[in-house]
Every structure is written in structure tokens, then in C-alpha cells.
Design an enzyme around this catalytic site. Structure first.
Site, PDB file in Angstrom:
ATOM      1  N   GLY A 257      44.908  48.342  51.329  1.00 43.68           N
ATOM      2  CA  GLY A 257      46.219  48.913  51.026  1.00 43.68           C
ATOM      3  C   GLY A 257      46.256  49.527  49.638  1.00 43.68           C
ATOM      4  O   GLY A 257      46.543  50.697  49.472  1.00 43.68           O
ATOM      5  N   MET A 259      45.296  48.598  45.039  1.00 38.49           N
ATOM      6  CA  MET A 259      44.548  47.786  44.089  1.00 38.49           C
ATOM      7  C   MET A 259      45.219  47.798  42.725  1.00 38.49           C
ATOM      8  O   MET A 259      45.614  48.843  42.217  1.00 38.49           O
ATOM      9  CB  MET A 259      43.107  48.327  43.991  1.00 38.49           C
ATOM     10  CG  MET A 259      42.226  47.558  43.037  1.00 38.49           C
ATOM     11  SD  MET A 259      42.025  45.829  43.583  1.00 38.49           S
ATOM     12  CE  MET A 259      41.824  45.038  41.998  1.00 38.49           C
ATOM     13  N   GLU A 260      45.303  46.604  42.140  1.00 39.22           N
ATOM     14  CA  GLU A 260      46.110  46.374  40.938  1.00 39.22           C
ATOM     15  C   GLU A 260      45.386  46.607  39.612  1.00 39.22           C
ATOM     16  O   GLU A 260      45.774  46.011  38.596  1.00 39.22           O
ATOM     17  CB  GLU A 260      46.626  44.930  40.970  1.00 39.22           C
ATOM     18  CG  GLU A 260      45.554  43.831  40.764  1.00 39.22           C
ATOM     19  CD  GLU A 260      44.986  43.233  42.045  1.00 39.22           C
ATOM     20  OE1 GLU A 260      45.016  43.922  43.095  1.00 39.22           O
ATOM     21  OE2 GLU A 260      44.478  42.091  42.000  1.00 39.22           O
ATOM     22  N   ASN A 261      44.358  47.454  39.555  1.00 43.66           N
ATOM     23  CA  ASN A 261      43.647  47.713  38.299  1.00 43.66           C
ATOM     24  C   ASN A 261      44.600  47.829  37.113  1.00 43.66           C
ATOM     25  O   ASN A 261      45.633  48.471  37.206  1.00 43.66           O
ATOM     26  CB  ASN A 261      42.874  49.033  38.406  1.00 43.66           C
ATOM     27  CG  ASN A 261      42.227  49.205  39.740  1.00 43.66           C
ATOM     28  OD1 ASN A 261      41.377  48.419  40.131  1.00 43.66           O
ATOM     29  ND2 ASN A 261      42.657  50.208  40.487  1.00 43.66           N
ATOM     30  N   GLU A 294      51.460  45.271  43.813  1.00 43.26           N
ATOM     31  CA  GLU A 294      50.427  45.646  42.836  1.00 43.26           C
ATOM     32  C   GLU A 294      50.980  45.549  41.421  1.00 43.26           C
ATOM     33  O   GLU A 294      50.287  45.092  40.508  1.00 43.26           O
ATOM     34  CB  GLU A 294      49.889  47.049  43.114  1.00 43.26           C
ATOM     35  CG  GLU A 294      49.363  47.279  44.539  1.00 43.26           C
ATOM     36  CD  GLU A 294      48.378  46.229  45.021  1.00 43.26           C
ATOM     37  OE1 GLU A 294      47.668  45.631  44.188  1.00 43.26           O
ATOM     38  OE2 GLU A 294      48.321  45.983  46.245  1.00 43.26           O
ATOM     39  N   GLU A 316      46.731  36.096  45.000  1.00 41.92           N
ATOM     40  CA  GLU A 316      47.243  36.806  46.177  1.00 41.92           C
ATOM     41  C   GLU A 316      48.424  36.085  46.838  1.00 41.92           C
ATOM     42  O   GLU A 316      49.418  36.703  47.187  1.00 41.92           O
ATOM     43  CB  GLU A 316      46.117  37.072  47.183  1.00 41.92           C
ATOM     44  CG  GLU A 316      45.034  38.029  46.674  1.00 41.92           C
ATOM     45  CD  GLU A 316      45.572  39.381  46.211  1.00 41.92           C
ATOM     46  OE1 GLU A 316      46.731  39.725  46.508  1.00 41.92           O
ATOM     47  OE2 GLU A 316      44.812  40.105  45.517  1.00 41.92           O
TER      48      GLU A 316
END
Ligand code: ARG
Ligand code: ZN
EC number: 3.4.11.2
Length: 857
Positions: A257, A259-261, A294, A316
Site C-alpha cells: 500500500g 511506506m512511512e519513510n 503512514e 504496525e
């Protein structure tokens, strides 16, 4: 080569700073890394860095090139046996982003460079301790050709400029130490939508959403969602954003879905781009939730990260809990809860009941990518929800505050997290930890005994959990069960109270109950368990008609419908019961106090996969027929009402994406779906009108599915016109494939197989692949479970084809075969045979091997 929780050892070196220089080129990218390394562990520990598919160009310590004997390189790592105590390690490697179809590490999507590093993609970019407990301060320089105008990475921009030969550069610096899985880079031609947010302490944050050229207007809803998420996190959790800039980039080719970079979230474009013409209300709902998810990771994941990947639920599960809370506030708690529970049961309960069952905190894995599961995410969120129910909201919030304060900047564990709640509340939570360690869905039974003379109700509650792979014996868990009582006429007899069932069996006695009560238990689905009670159908009708807990009102309707379908599938139809159910449903649908979104949920019968879960040896064809029968009964019995509602719910005038308007569209589509079960001329004309007059994608899809289900000319015409209208919009074409994946007609499998040869079918794009293949295998059980086994063979073929270039996405397709034990043996054997064929395939990836062999058991 399994990795075990018990083997955890800290990394023996700290990487204080990490300086990366990217010389971007589609096929020959150079990455040089300068790591300042300091020994923190034993004198004789070697420095071992992860690295895969890298071509090492040079390596030096404190500027001195290493001789061949001073280091070793194999396919997975670089080892320096005798490393100094403090030094600067410089490496230069070459990689080929354009050939990267696994979509992990640095790859190209739509002519742009982008990255996905979680969980272990960074090791395909440079040599590094690619594990979440090594936090480092990053600075990044990106050099590229001018045809990649935007050069983005984490943190704050510090410099940019032009270089010789039409090239240019940008430099970024991220002040927050982070693990390698949060690294990100994007380079390419993008349009940007800009805004700002003032945080609660008055700081201004620049917001930027980057999308394909020409698509900026479609990012408006995501940007609005972001601002609402930032505000919500300040109010609900006291969490404020920390950098001066927050960026989101949408890419078309993405395995998951989003990505939380840190400071640079990367999204699958399907979860970012929306406008009324191309996105459904469900898309809007998911965009709001995932943008929030995110963003929320900035605290639960980034500021506080995981010590090792066994702790994945730490970030998560908690973050899903947080995004569910936002959705509940934005869209209504009851409706949101029902949707969340539906998803939990469909995916997590199925996982927990099969060969892939695993604890929320597993203790061993082969490929961590296989553990981004419904169990870690959704059951992980349920655990936090129970924690809040048990402690109460104020103590829960105190525990959260303590966690954020105590562990900020750390890579920590689930134990440390729970300890904060124990300390803040003064409660012993050692038994609660069992929820993290024990796999399987507990079964809870409640028996009631009413003593009229004494006016007392005695509840006997029991729990048990069936064995799961590797866990034969299960212990009792603390299960919060919210219970209230109604009178036979629907009045409230007793308000909700949480009963904590923390033994195998216990009894509770309630006095001052003046009349025989109807039990409303597990209100709001207060724990992720399977509940059975001694309720009679008449009790369920009381709940269905009047429970003040809307979740249980819905649940009562589902249970009544489920029992009617199961009885019919077993060959003993209850026609009187079916009539009674349809009547009660009709009454619920005209209740003025209920919202349309809630009514739409009441109208949806339990899904076929959910029904199959009730069996030891399910027969999908019989279930499909029995469910269809009830659908038709409802359509005939409630025809006038459904047609009236279908008309009343129509919205004339401007499109609004808000929850109220979405609820009306949902109910209207639910009516259309229901009416399609009674396809006489009047209904057909109405459905054709619905599809033909649709002015937004929600109505369009709501109309398209019934057209497809009709088969014949309506199906051909509708699909053809839809394709013609949308052939240049990838996200809408995905929907065109997906609706055919769900086609209930007998020729669906043949057609799905043919669609894999369609010029628009792109197996290297995960969205397109899943739209067709996953939709078919997961949501079309009657056709997937074709008695010939051809549906299973088709899925296995696709898994093997995709595994050759994208193991992670291939592995995600294995699950539908994993349920083989729950189907009648004629089918189960054919499913198993395909799993065996997969496992025997040469050069299978570890990802698919792990799941397929576990599925075989
Ligand atoms: N952390 C991301 C999210 O939940 C998902 C990353 C998925 N990575 C993977 N290897 N499956 O927001
Ligand atoms: Zn997440």
C-alpha cells in the site's frame, strides 16, 4: 536458515553517521557510502554488513583502500574480520535499477527512480547493517540528469544546483537517527501539490504531494487527509510533527500500500490519487486511512522503532489501531467498526484457522516479508484495542504518553511497550502478554440461566483455543467481553459492562434483573474471538431490531442470515425463517434513525469465504447456491422497498466525498446489488439505468458489477463501453480487471485466463496483477473452486510466473491455496496438489517456498 527471536544479539558497532552519494543512471547507478563506525561490542567481533546484488567498486578505511585479504564479500554480505575501534568506512558500488522488477531497493517506475527498503531492501542499495536496531544520521547527495528534475530524500533540503553535462544535484540531511529501512530516494519528473500545516506548538510545516505530471488535482484529497491526520494525532495522542517538511510521492509500481519513510512517504498511486470520476468511495476511505497510517508511523515506527523484525506489531498493530481511531472519528464509529471486523474475520480469522497461523509476535521466520500479515497488523490492532478496553481510556492514554516519552529515539520491544501500560495503570499485565505469543482465535461460549424468583441472571463463560502449528497447548487469555441486557420488547435492562474472562471458565451473577433478559454480548466486538451463546432466533431478532449497540444489531442480522444459508446448504431449508428474516430486514431498512451507511451494511449478506470458514469440509458450490437463494428471497420479498430506496438514495447535484454522501451511494449500490438477484424486466431496466446514468466511479462500479453478473449481451456491452471510456487510466483499468475477477458466471475462469493475454494485462505491475488474479482467487470462490481444479492450476501458474521476477508479490498469492484442509476432500486434494507442484518447482524464491511449504503442513 530460519531467523529466531531467541538469537537476538545487538550489533557490535554503532554507525554514527551515514553519508550517501547517488550518481543516478537507469542501468548503472553508482552509490558511495561513508559510514562513521564505532565499536560498541567485543574486541574481536568482525564488522559484517549486509549487501546483495551489489557490484563492489572500491572499499577503504579512513581513506586507505583495502587489500584483497582485508575483507571478504559473498552473495549476501561484506565482512571485515579485523576492524579498528573507530573509523570511516567508504564503499562504492554499482547497481542496475532498471532491471529491478522485484520492486525492492532502488527501482524504476514510470521512468522515475524510487525506493522501497522495508524490510530488507536497503542491502540491495549499499553495504550496511540492514537491521532496524542500527540507527544512524543520514545525509544524502543525489546527482542525476536534468530529465529527472526532482531529487528527493529524507529530512530537510540543504543544497541543490547544476553540474556539467546537463546534470544537477540535491543534498538532503535528516537530523533524526533512523534505521536503514526508513531510507528513501525519489528522482524524476513530477507535479507537486503544496500546502502547509501549523503544528500545535506553532511551527510551520511545508507539505508536498508529488504525482505524475498532470495529476496534481487528484492529490487534493490525500493532502486534505494528511492535514486532518496531523491535527488528529495532536489531539488524540499529543503527537506533533518534527521536521520542517513532509513529502508524499505516488508511484504506480509498488508491492504494497504505502511506506512511512522519514519525511518522504512513498505511496502506491492507488492509495493516493482520487477524483469523483475515477475513484470510488471505498478508494477515498482507504486513502484517508492509509495517509493517516503512514503519517502516524512518524511516532509509532520512526521516532520509536523496532529492535528486530519480530517486534513488527509494535509499530504496525499500534499504527493500525491509530488509523482505525481516526477513521471512526471521521466516518462514524459503528460503521467503521463493522467494516474493520468484517476485514479482520475475512483475513485474520482465516489465517488463524489455517496452516499459516502465527502469533502476533512470531518467534521464527525465513523471510520477514511473509510476516506483513493480517495477524501482525489487524490482530495486532485488536490487542491494543483490548488493552484500552481493559485499562479504560485515561490509563491507556497515560501509558501511551509514558511510552512516547521513555522510548523516543529507541529501537524497542513489545515487552517495553506493555511495561509502560502496566506502570501507568498499576496493573499486572503479564497474562495479557499471552495475546502476543499465542496464535489462534479463541472460542468463547456464554450460557445464561435466569432465576425469575430471585431476579438473578447467571452467566457461565468459557474459553478455549484450538491448537495451531507448533502450539499444541493453549492457555486461557484475558478476554474483555462487553455485555449489556435488553428486555424482550427491546428496552434497555442493563447498560454495557466489561466482563474480563481470564480463566478457562468463570461465572458471573447479576442481581436485580426484573424480567427475562436478552443477552447482548461482545458488544462492539470487544475482543477478537468467536462467540457462541445459547441465544434463540427470537433473541437475535430482538437484537437485530433494537440493540443500542449497532455492531451487535448488525451482527445479529448476519448470524440469522448465516444460519439460514448454512441450513439450506446442508439440505434442510427453513422457508419460514427466510421469510421472517426478510421481514425483519425490511423493518430495519425503513428505520429513520439509522444511517444509510449502516443500512448498506445490513443489506450485505455474509460473504462466501466467511461462510466457508464455518465448515470442516466446505462445498463452495452449495454455499454459493444457498446464499444466492436467500439473496433472491430478499429481492422478491422486499422488491418494492429496495426499488424505492434505490430511487430515494440517488443524489442529484454536486459530488461530495463526505461520509454522509458516501453512505447514500453505498445504500443505493447495495439496493442495486440486491435487486440483481431478481432479474425481471423492471429490475433490469432499473439496473441498466443505474449504470448508464452513473456520473461518478462509485455509481459506475455499483452498476457495472450487476451488468457483468447478468452475463450475455449486457456484460459484453458494459465491459466494452467501460474499457473504451477508461483505457488510458491505469487505476480505473485495474477496476475493469477486478470486476471480471468477481464475475459469478460459469465461464468466468475461462475468461479470467484469457484476460491474462489481454494487451492491458501487465503482470509486472502488482496492482494490475492483483486486480485480476487475487480478486479471482479470494473473492470468487464459486469459480475458483471449479471441480476440475483448473482454478487452482491457474493460480499456481501465475504464482510461478511472477515468482521469477517478484517473489514478494508472488508469495502474497499463495494464501488462497492454504485453506485446502477446510474444503471437501475432492477439492482439498486438488488444492494440495498445486501446492506440491509449486514447492517442487526449481529456483523457487524463499518467500514462496516458506509459505507454500507451511501451507502443506
Ligand atoms: N510499513 C509499511 C506500512 O505498513 C508496509 C511495508 C511493507 N513491507 C513489506 N516488506 N511487506 O505502512
Ligand atoms: Zn504500517
Amino acid at each position: 536458515q530460519a531467523v529466531n527471536l531467541a538469537d537476538y544479539r545487538p550489533f557490535p558497532f554503532a554507525i554514527e553517521t551515514t553519508r550517501l552519494v547517488f550518481d543516478l543512471h537507469p542501468t548503472r547507478t553508482r552509490v558511495s557510502a561513508e559510514l562513521s563506525v564505532r565499536r560498541t561490542g567485543g574486541k574481536n567481533e568482525p564488522l559484517v554488513l549486509n549487501g546483495e546484488r551489489l557490484k563492489l567498486v572500491s572499499i577503504a578505511i579512513d581513506g586507505r583502500p583495502l587489500a584483497a585479504g582485508e575483507y571478504g564479500v559473498d552473495a549476501e554480505r561484506l565482512t571485515i574480520a579485523e576492524a579498528p575501534d573507530a573509523f570511516v568506512l567508504t564503499t562504492e558500488v554499482e547497481i542496475d535499477p532498471s532491471s529491478n522488477k522485484a520492486l525492492m531497493g532502488l527501482y524504476m517506475s514510470g521512468g522515475r527512480f524510487c525506493t522501497q527498503c522495508e524490510a530488507e531492501g536497503f542491502r540491495t542499495i549499499t553495504y550496511f547493517p540492514d537491521r532496524p536496531d542500527v540507527l544512524s544520521r543520514y545525509s544524502v547527495r543525489i546527482e542525476a540528469d536534468g530529465k529527472f528534475p526532482h531529487l528527493l530524500s529524507n529530512g530537510n533540503p540543504v543544497a541543490s544546483g547544476s553540474l556539467d553535462g546537463g546534470r544537477h544535484f540535491a543534498e538532503w540531511s535528516d537530523p533524526f537517527p533512523k534505521p536503514s529501512y526508513l531510507f528513501a530516494l525519489v528522482a524524476g519528473d513530477l507535479d507537486v501539490l503544496a500546502d502547509k500545516f501549523i503544528t500545535m506548538s506553532g511551527r510551520e510545516v511545508a507539505l508536498r504531494v508529488f504525482v505524475d505530471p498532470g495529476q496534481a488535482s487528484r492529490a487534493a484529497y490525500a493532502l486534505d487527509s494528511l492535514k486532518r491526520a496531523m491535527k488528529w494525532d495532536e489531539e488524540a495522542f499529543g503527537r506533533e510533527y518534527d521536521l520542517d517538511l513532509f513529502m508524499i510521492v505516488a508511484v504506480r509500481d509498488f508491492n504494497f500500500g504505502a511506506m512511512e519513510n522519514k519525511g518522504l512517504n512513498i505511496f502506491n498511486s492507488s492509495l493516493l490519487l482520487a477524483d469523483p470520476q475515477t475513484a470510488t468511495d471505498l478508494d477515498y476511505e482507504r486513502i484517508e486511512a492509509v495517509v493517516a497510517h503512514e503519517y502516524f508511523h512518524n511516532w509509532t515506527g520512526n521516532r520509536i522503532t523496532c529492535r528486530d523484525w519480530f517486534q513488527l506489531c509494535l509499530k504496525e498493530g499500534f499504527t493500525v489501531f491509530r488509523d482505525q481511531g481516526l477513521s471512526a472519528d471521521m466516518r462514524g464509529a459503528a460503521v467503521q467498526r463493522i467494516k474493520d471486523v468484517r476485514a479482520l474475520r475475512a483475513r485474520q480469522f482465516a489465517e488463524d484457522a489455517g496452516p499459516l497461523a502465527h502469533p502476533v509476535r512470531p518467534s521464527s521466520y525465513l523471510k520477514i516479508d511473509n510476516f506483513y500479515t493480517a495477524t501482525i497488523y489487524e490482530k495486532g490492532a485488536e490487542i491494543i484495542r483490548m488493552l484500552k478496553a481493559i485499562l479504560g481510556a485515561p490509563a491507556f492514554r497515560k501509558g501511551c504518553d509514558l511510552y512516547f516519552q521513555r522510548h523516543d529515539g529507541e529501537a524497542t520491544t513489545v515487552e517495553a511497550f506493555i511495561a509502560c501500560f502496566a506502570e501507568a495503570s498499576g496493573r499486572d499485565l503479564s497474562g495479557f502478554f499471552g495475546w502476543y505469543e499465542q496464535a489462534g482465535t479463541p472460542s468463547v461460549t456464554i450460557e445464561t440461566a435466569y432465576d425469575a424468583a430471585a431476579g438473578a441472571l447467571t452467566l457461565t463463560l468459557t474459553q478455549s483455543t484450538s491448537p495451531t502449528p507448533g502450539q499444541p497447548d493453549k492457555k486461557p487469555l484475558p478476554i474483555p467481553i462487553a455485555i449489556g441486557l435488553l428486555a424482550a420488547d427491546g428496552r434497555v435492562l442493563r447498560d454495557t459492562e466489561i466482563v474480563l474472562l481470564d480463566q478457562a471458565q468463570m461465572t458471573v451473577r447479576w442481581d436485580s434483573i426484573p424480567e427475562p433478559p436478552v443477552l447482548s454480548a461482545l458488544r462492539g466486538f470487544s475482543a477478537p474471538v468467536n462467540l457462541s451463546t445459547d441465544a434463540r432466533p427470537s433473541d437475535r431478532y430482538v437484537l437485530f431490531g433494537s440493540d443500542t449497540d449497532l455492531f451487535n444489531r448488525w451482527e445479529a442480522g448476519q448470524t440469522l442470515a448465516r444460519d439460514l444459508i448454512l441450513t439450506r446448504a446442508a439440505g434442510a431449508p427453513d422457508e419460514v425463517g427466510e421469510e421472517r428474516y426478510a421481514d425483519a430486514l425490511g423493518r430495519a431498512l425503513v428505520d429513520d434513525a439509522a444511517e444509510p451507511a449502516f443500512k448498506a451494511l445490513l443489506l450485505a449478506l455474509p460473504s462466501e469465504p466467511d461462510l466457508a470458514l464455518m465448515f470442516e469440509a466446505a462445498d463452495p458450490a452449495a454455499l454459493h447456491a444457498a446464499r444466492d437463494h436467500l439473496r433472491t428471497r430478499i429481492a422478491v420479498h422486499l422488491g418494492d422497498l429496495l426499488r424505492r430506496l434505490h430511487g430515494e438514495m440517488q443524489i442529484n447535484g454536486e459530488f461530495s466525498s463526505d461520509a454522509a454522501a458516501a453512505g447514500r451511494r453505498a445504500l443505493r449500490n447495495a439496493c442495486a446489488e440486491a435487486l440483481s438477484a431478481d432479474p425481471h424486466a423492471e429490475n433490469l431496466a432499473r439496473l441498466l439505468g443505474h449504470f448508464g446514468a452513473a456520473r461518478n466511479m462509485t455509481d459506475m462500479i455499483g452498476g457495472l458489477y450487476p451488468m457483468v453478473a447478468m452475463g450475455g449481451v449486457p456484460r459484453e456491452k458494459a465491459l466494452e463501453s467501460f474499457h473504451h471510456a477508461w483505457r488510458t487510466e491505469p487505476l480505473v483499468l485495474d477496476k475493469w480487471f477486478a470486476v471480471q475477477g468477481r464475475d459469478p458466471n460459469p465461464d468466468a475462469l475461462e475468461r479470467v485466463i484469457a484476460l491474462t493475454q489481454h494487451p492491458d494485462f501487465e503482470p509486472t505491475n502488482p496492482n494490475r496483477l492483483r486486480a485480476l488474479v487475487s480478486t479471482f482467487a479470494n473473492f470468487n470462490p464459486a469459480r475458483f473452486h471449479d471441480p476440475s481444479g483448473a482454478g487452482y492450476a491457474f493460480l499456481a501458474d501465475e504464482i510461478l510466473k511472477v515468482d521469477a521476477f517478484n517473489p514478494m508479490t508472488a508469495a502474497r498469492l499463495v494464501e488462497p491455496l492454504g485453506g485446502w484442509r477446510r474444503y471437501k476432500p475432492e477439492l482439498g486434494d486438488l488444492m494440495r496438489a498445486q501446492l506440491e507442484r509449486i514447492v517442487a518447482h526449481p529456483n523457487l524464491s524463499k518467500n514462496v517456498l516458506e509459505l507454500a511449504s507451511k501451507a502443506l503442513g
